[in-house]
Scaffold this motif. Structure first.
Motif, mmCIF file in Angstrom:
data_model
loop_
_atom_site.group_PDB
_atom_site.id
_atom_site.type_symbol
_atom_site.label_atom_id
_atom_site.label_comp_id
_atom_site.label_asym_id
_atom_site.label_seq_id
_atom_site.Cartn_x
_atom_site.Cartn_y
_atom_site.Cartn_z
ATOM 1 N N SER A 80 0.858 -1.173 0.000
ATOM 2 C CA SER A 80 0.000 0.000 0.000
ATOM 3 C C SER A 80 0.903 1.235 0.000
ATOM 4 O O SER A 80 2.053 1.157 0.418
ATOM 5 C CB SER A 80 -0.850 -0.042 1.265
ATOM 6 O OG SER A 80 -1.152 1.246 1.699
ATOM 7 N N SER A 85 -1.421 2.558 6.588
ATOM 8 C CA SER A 85 -1.949 1.238 6.273
ATOM 9 C C SER A 85 -0.966 0.195 6.803
ATOM 10 O O SER A 85 0.238 0.434 6.829
ATOM 11 C CB SER A 85 -2.083 1.120 4.759
ATOM 12 O OG SER A 85 -2.309 -0.195 4.394
ATOM 13 N N GLU A 219 -11.375 3.301 3.131
ATOM 14 C CA GLU A 219 -10.165 2.532 3.440
ATOM 15 C C GLU A 219 -9.331 2.299 2.178
ATOM 16 O O GLU A 219 -8.102 2.360 2.215
ATOM 17 C CB GLU A 219 -10.531 1.195 4.071
ATOM 18 C CG GLU A 219 -9.344 0.555 4.737
ATOM 19 C CD GLU A 219 -9.725 -0.545 5.707
ATOM 20 O OE1 GLU A 219 -8.969 -0.737 6.663
ATOM 21 O OE2 GLU A 219 -10.741 -1.217 5.504
ATOM 22 N N ALA A 220 -10.008 2.085 1.055
ATOM 23 C CA ALA A 220 -9.276 1.887 -0.205
ATOM 24 C C ALA A 220 -8.518 3.163 -0.590
ATOM 25 O O ALA A 220 -7.375 3.099 -1.031
ATOM 26 C CB ALA A 220 -10.240 1.487 -1.301
ATOM 27 N N SER A 223 -5.493 3.664 1.370
ATOM 28 C CA SER A 223 -4.450 2.723 0.986
ATOM 29 C C SER A 223 -3.713 3.185 -0.272
ATOM 30 O O SER A 223 -2.571 2.805 -0.506
ATOM 31 C CB SER A 223 -5.090 1.355 0.746
ATOM 32 O OG SER A 223 -4.154 0.458 0.280
ATOM 33 N N TYR B 54 -10.712 -7.073 12.111
ATOM 34 C CA TYR B 54 -10.974 -7.709 10.823
ATOM 35 C C TYR B 54 -11.930 -8.899 10.918
ATOM 36 O O TYR B 54 -12.175 -9.587 9.938
ATOM 37 C CB TYR B 54 -9.660 -8.170 10.179
ATOM 38 C CG TYR B 54 -8.830 -7.009 9.693
ATOM 39 C CD1 TYR B 54 -9.269 -6.236 8.627
ATOM 40 C CD2 TYR B 54 -7.645 -6.680 10.316
ATOM 41 C CE1 TYR B 54 -8.530 -5.154 8.197
ATOM 42 C CE2 TYR B 54 -6.896 -5.599 9.889
ATOM 43 C CZ TYR B 54 -7.340 -4.840 8.829
ATOM 44 O OH TYR B 54 -6.618 -3.775 8.405
ATOM 45 N N VAL B 78 -12.485 -7.145 0.593
ATOM 46 C CA VAL B 78 -11.343 -6.243 0.391
ATOM 47 C C VAL B 78 -10.058 -6.968 0.771
ATOM 48 O O VAL B 78 -10.023 -7.701 1.765
ATOM 49 C CB VAL B 78 -11.527 -4.983 1.266
ATOM 50 C CG1 VAL B 78 -10.287 -4.109 1.250
ATOM 51 C CG2 VAL B 78 -12.725 -4.183 0.788
ATOM 52 N N ILE B 80 -6.883 -7.993 2.452
ATOM 53 C CA ILE B 80 -6.405 -7.714 3.809
ATOM 54 C C ILE B 80 -5.121 -6.895 3.749
ATOM 55 O O ILE B 80 -4.872 -6.020 4.562
ATOM 56 C CB ILE B 80 -6.126 -9.039 4.552
ATOM 57 C CG1 ILE B 80 -7.418 -9.819 4.716
ATOM 58 C CG2 ILE B 80 -5.474 -8.800 5.893
ATOM 59 C CD1 ILE B 80 -7.213 -11.269 5.092
ATOM 60 N N HIS B 82 -3.788 -5.174 0.847
ATOM 61 C CA HIS B 82 -3.775 -3.947 0.025
ATOM 62 C C HIS B 82 -4.898 -2.984 0.370
ATOM 63 O O HIS B 82 -4.862 -1.827 -0.047
ATOM 64 C CB HIS B 82 -3.885 -4.319 -1.455
ATOM 65 C CG HIS B 82 -2.769 -5.186 -1.947
ATOM 66 N ND1 HIS B 82 -1.567 -4.674 -2.377
ATOM 67 C CD2 HIS B 82 -2.661 -6.526 -2.072
ATOM 68 C CE1 HIS B 82 -0.771 -5.658 -2.747
ATOM 69 N NE2 HIS B 82 -1.412 -6.796 -2.572
ATOM 70 N N LYS B 83 -5.923 -3.473 1.046
ATOM 71 C CA LYS B 83 -7.096 -2.656 1.410
ATOM 72 C C LYS B 83 -7.866 -2.172 0.189
ATOM 73 O O LYS B 83 -8.531 -1.149 0.210
ATOM 74 C CB LYS B 83 -6.685 -1.442 2.266
ATOM 75 C CG LYS B 83 -5.877 -1.782 3.481
ATOM 76 C CD LYS B 83 -6.761 -2.363 4.569
ATOM 77 C CE LYS B 83 -5.996 -2.611 5.825
ATOM 78 N NZ LYS B 83 -5.073 -3.727 5.771
ATOM 79 N N ASP B 273 -3.742 -13.703 2.242
ATOM 80 C CA ASP B 273 -4.740 -12.704 1.864
ATOM 81 C C ASP B 273 -5.894 -13.423 1.159
ATOM 82 O O ASP B 273 -5.985 -13.457 -0.070
ATOM 83 C CB ASP B 273 -4.072 -11.667 0.942
ATOM 84 C CG ASP B 273 -4.888 -10.404 0.816
ATOM 85 O OD1 ASP B 273 -6.079 -10.439 1.159
ATOM 86 O OD2 ASP B 273 -4.332 -9.386 0.374
#
Lengths: 578, 309
Positions: A80, A85, A219-220, A223, B54, B78, B80, B82-83, B273
């Motif tokens: 990320s 993150s 959240e994306a 990141s 999570y 989503v 874990i 890279h989000k 992931d």
């Protein structure tokens, strides 16, 4: 028959020629003329040393770069580019979410005797109480998205980093932190959970992001972007391909070398896992800076420099649960059984020196005595094992993970052989899987409180058996462990502490001594207290260190850059000479 | 045919659902992803807090139910690590893997004419040379060849870039060549061998003698009659190879920095992931099944005697 045998000869000849061509290409093809090798230095140039704390609030004149874009290459891809993150770790491949874009509270100036200096967001600091530090913020600083930098924004960053559920790297260095207190628009107090005499030194990973943006972002989005106030800002992030940065036009540099204005307008960060490929990229002009190519590839690039990574490659001995490793004499015997320098000489052609302490040179508390390399003496080793009553039924295994350190597997294989030579029963366990390796690394006493509440905050871990089916002794496991704050406090907390999952040392007396040492203010007294802790670690042989880890960096002909003592890269310290 | 297609589709759905269930449990048995998200020095309290954040502290069957329900709706959750939504990550990389696979496959197809050339005069000099060549290229390890190609073509002769990716447009073509060349020898060699062997086998059959007796030229016999009958084996092999490429070429992608599915999958497995692993496996399974179905359909075109009822 005749023609058939002729054909066989022809086939053999063709095969032979093909083989010769392949071998020629593989072994001789790419060797370039001897590279202009730069000195292997991480600390030097006292002449360029910057003042320690107060920053001058003027904007420095921006130098012009000969080229617009620099390409930097690391081995791994960051998961990320969001600074907060979990995918942004304290490793070299996280430059894109850390050192390029973020200005932390402080930075350690390795050009000036490892002084702590402030980066661009702060003007000064002062200790108000054993657990309280007051920071004056620098007016005029703006986040990359234009949000203002003030005490509220700083508090948001401190509190976010301090929340354990956010998995911030910062908290493992600072220790527990209470909510920050805003004094006025540009003044903020940081309150520690315990006396924190070296808080500024531990603030090298405490970073900040624009609060309004962060709270509103998904959240994306968090990141994919960092909105901090560092010298570069992210302009394009494509997972798996690249991250592109441009020099932040509103960056307010100060007089410190590490807070200077960026010279190179754009930087592209890409990722290649093979050292050969990274070196090839510099050799062909596709890259200007590549990390960790090893000494083997160094001759293939136009220029190279090497620098420490603040890590020591070491074996952590399970002194808590392993029946033999509980005995100091057995541990000492294991250390004397290894010809460390001979081993490193054969693997690194004499370029790496053996090192005898768990922290790197320059750490507060390190002395020549407590970092001395143990003599290779198999006879003494055998004698010590006999005196300790070593029982060969109790195997002392070595746990390793392939690729965790350059030549690590070879070093561990040799270690097992050395131990067997003196009569120790030993096996090498090579965990190809990171998750399994982590299981071994984190099976210290601090792990068991959840499984058995009686473990929590009790300092008698070594007096009893660990709970249940979850336990396996870690025996001896290898790790390259880092101490970037260069203070033994780091390992007092993590490697010699009953409450930590990574610790394989649990002693009531030591626990108290470490707590007291950590509370001593910076200065000669602290140095003495840390020295005492390191002396004990050395005498008790809690660890068997091998070497200070070094990275070899490949540089393009015109790249001007000196390695830092740790694997970090500030984009604003790079420039082109022509 | 329609019934056959419906039956195949039903089987495929069943297989994919089973595969996903197996995947879920095997990944969960293999380790805790949270351990891999944080530094090893963090306290157990921090680990527990993140596990709760999570949802990893929920019972396995509850998580399995959620996982399955989301998957059926096409939501892989989503990543874990890279989000980013796993679906977005996978679909971003799928075209890259497909292009690399197709280019490699195209280069590998050169093995067919080479095999045909060898089959023309079995045990002749050309046949023997092609045999040596095909065995040699099959034996070359991908990673070694990849590094050699970089050192020779990029570093020594500056013909192509060492590695990287510059999109799939006109600017990007030169970046795909080295990885494709590095991947292709095995395909090329296998294609040459299978083509040669099946054609030699066909050449011994009666219809070839008949064709020759009718006065047809050797080229017509070879390309019009023999090749078509030999094609079933070749198509089977090529379908298998194409399906293999859709898995991603992990080592080659990693060496060349090619952002494909293979590298993504391996990184995701290493990091436990699950959302990304699931999405990759799901997409790859669909592709493999589609390719197999197409191969089956090509059989009926090549040999009208084959019918699916």
């Amino acid at each position: 028959m005749k023609s058939s045998s002729k054909l066989r000869i022809t086939q053999w000849m063709i095969g032979l020629v093909a083989l010769v061509i392949l071998v020629t290409v593989a072994c001789g093809g790419a060797a370039a003329p001897a590279a202009p090798v730069a000195p292997a230095a991480t600390k030097a140039s006292a002449a360029a040393a910057a003042p320690a704390a107060t920053a001058a609030p003027q904007v420095m004149e921006k130098a012009k770069s000969a080229r617009d874009t620099a390409t930097v290459v690391t081995e791994a891809e960051p998961a990320s580019v969001g600074a907060w993150s979990e995918g942004c770790s304290a490793e070299i491949h996280s430059i894109g979410c850390q050192d390029f874009v973020s200005d932390y509270i402080t930075w350690i100036d390795d050009r000036n005797d490892f002084e702590v200096v402030l980066l661009s967001g702060f003007e000064s600091y002062e200790q108000m109480a054993p657990d309280r530090w007051r920071f004056k913020l620098r007016p005029g600083v703006k986040f990359h998205n234009g949000e203002p930098w003030n005490a509220e924004a700083a508090k948001f960053g401190i509190d976010y980093n301090a929340d354990p559920t956010n998995a911030s790297a910062s908290i493992t260095w600072t220790g527990p932190i209470k909510p920050a207190e805003v004094v006025d628009e540009f003044t903020m107090d940081v309150v520690c959970g315990a006396p924190c005499p070296i808080y500024p030194r531990t603030g090298i990973f405490t970073d900040f992001q624009a609060p309004k943006w962060f709270q509103a972002a998904s959240e994306a989005d968090r990141s994919r972007m960092t909105n901090a106030f560092g010298p570069y800002r992210i302009i394009d992030y494509q997972p798996g391909i690249h991250t592109k940065f441009e020099a932040y036009p509103d960056y307010l540099p100060n007089e410190n070398f590490f807070s200077q204005a960026a010279v190179i307008p754009f930087i592209t960060h890409v990722y290649r896992s093979e050292a050969t490929v990274r070196a090839a990229m510099v050799a062909t002009g596709e890259a200007d800076w590549v990390a960790d190519i090893g000494f083997e590839e160094a001759e293939k690039v136009p220029k190279w420099v090497s620098g420490t990574t603040a890590e020591v490659y070491t074996l952590i001995l399970d002194t808590v649960f392993h029946p033999e490793l509980k005995k100091q004499k057995v541990r000492l015997a294991l250390a004397h059984a290894i010809d460390c320098q001979g081993l490193l000489d054969s693997l690194f052609q004499g370029r790496i020196k053996c090192w005898g302490a768990i922290s790197m040179e320059g750490t507060v508390g390190i002395t020549p005595e407590n970092s001395a390399v143990r003599e290779y003496n198999p006879e003494l080793s055998r004698q010590l094992l006999k005196e300790a009553g070593y029982d060969p039924v109790n195997s002392i295994d070595v746990n390793t993970r392939p690729g965790s350190n350059i030549r690590g597997l070879e070093i561990m294989e040799a270690t097992v052989t050395y131990w067997r030579d003196v009569g120790v029963t030993s096996e090498l366990n090579s965990w190809g899987d990171l998750a399994k390796a982590r299981e071994v690394q984190t099976s210290g006493c601090g792990r068991f409180y959840k499984l058995d509440e009686t473990f929590k905050d009790k300092l008698d871990c070594d007096q009893r058996d660990p709970p249940g089916p979850y336990f396996t002794s870690s025996h001896a496991y290898e790790v390259a462990t880092s101490n970037e704050i260069l203070d033994q406090q780091r390992f007092n907390n993590s490697r010699m502490n009953c409450s930590n999952r990574s610790s394989r040392v649990c002693r009531r007396d030591l626990q108290e001594q470490a707590k007291a040492a950590n509370a001593v203010p910076a200065g000669p007294e602290r140095r003495k207290a840390m020295e005492a802790m390191l002396d004990i670690a050395y005498e008790e042989v809690f660890f068997i260190p091998f070497m200070q880890v070094e990275y070899v960096y490949g540089l393009s002909e015109d790249m001007e850059w000196q390695p830092y003592y740790a694997p970090r890269l500030r984009g604003n310290t790079m420039s082109f000479t022509k | 045919m329609r019934n056959y297609m419906i039956r195949r589709l039903g089987h495929s759905i069943f297989i994919i659902l089973g595969l996903m269930a197996l995947l879920f449990f095997s990944i969960n048995v293999l380790g805790d992803p949270v351990e891999l998200l944080v530094e090893d020095e963090v306290s157990q309290e921090v680990i527990d807090a993140i596990r709760a954040k999570y949802g990893f502290d929920r019972p396995l069957h509850v998580r399995f139910g959620d996982f399955y329900w989301n998957m059926v709706r096409g939501d892989f959750d989503v990543s874990i690590r890279h989000k980013i939504p796993a679906r977005e990550l996978v679909f971003g990389r799928l075209p890259n893997t497909a292009v690399l696979g197709l280019v490699t496959w195209a280069i590998g197809s050169l093995g067919i004419p080479i095999g045909m050339l060898a089959a023309r005069r079995p045990r002749g000099l050309v046949d023997r040379l092609i045999n040596i060549f095909s065995f040699a290229v099959i034996s070359v390890p991908d990673f070694w060849l990849a590094l050699m190609l970089i050192l020779i073509l990029a570093v020594e002769f500056h013909l192509l870039p060492t590695s990287g990716f510059n999109g799939l447009g006109p600017e990007g073509w030169k970046y795909v060549l080295l990885p494709a060349i590095a991947l292709s020898p095995r395909v090329l060699g296998r294609n040459a061998q299978i083509t040669r062997a099946t054609m030699i086998d066909e050449l011994g059959k009666g219809y070839v003698s008949t064709a020759r007796a009718k006065g047809l030229g050797e080229t017509t016999v070879l390309y019009t009659h023999v090749l078509k009958n030999a094609a079933i084996s070749i198509v089977t092999l090529m379908g298998d190879e194409l399906a293999g490429f859709m898995n991603g070429a992990t080592i080659t992608e990693t060496i060349f920095g090619w952002p494909g599915l293979g590298k993504l999958l391996i990184d995701s497995i290493n990091n436990r992931d699950l959302p990304v692993i699931t999405a990759v496996v799901f997409v790859v399974a669909l592709m493999v099944m589609a390719i197999n179905l197409i191969v089956d359909l090509i059989y009926t075109w090549l040999d009208p005697r084959i019918s699916y009822k």
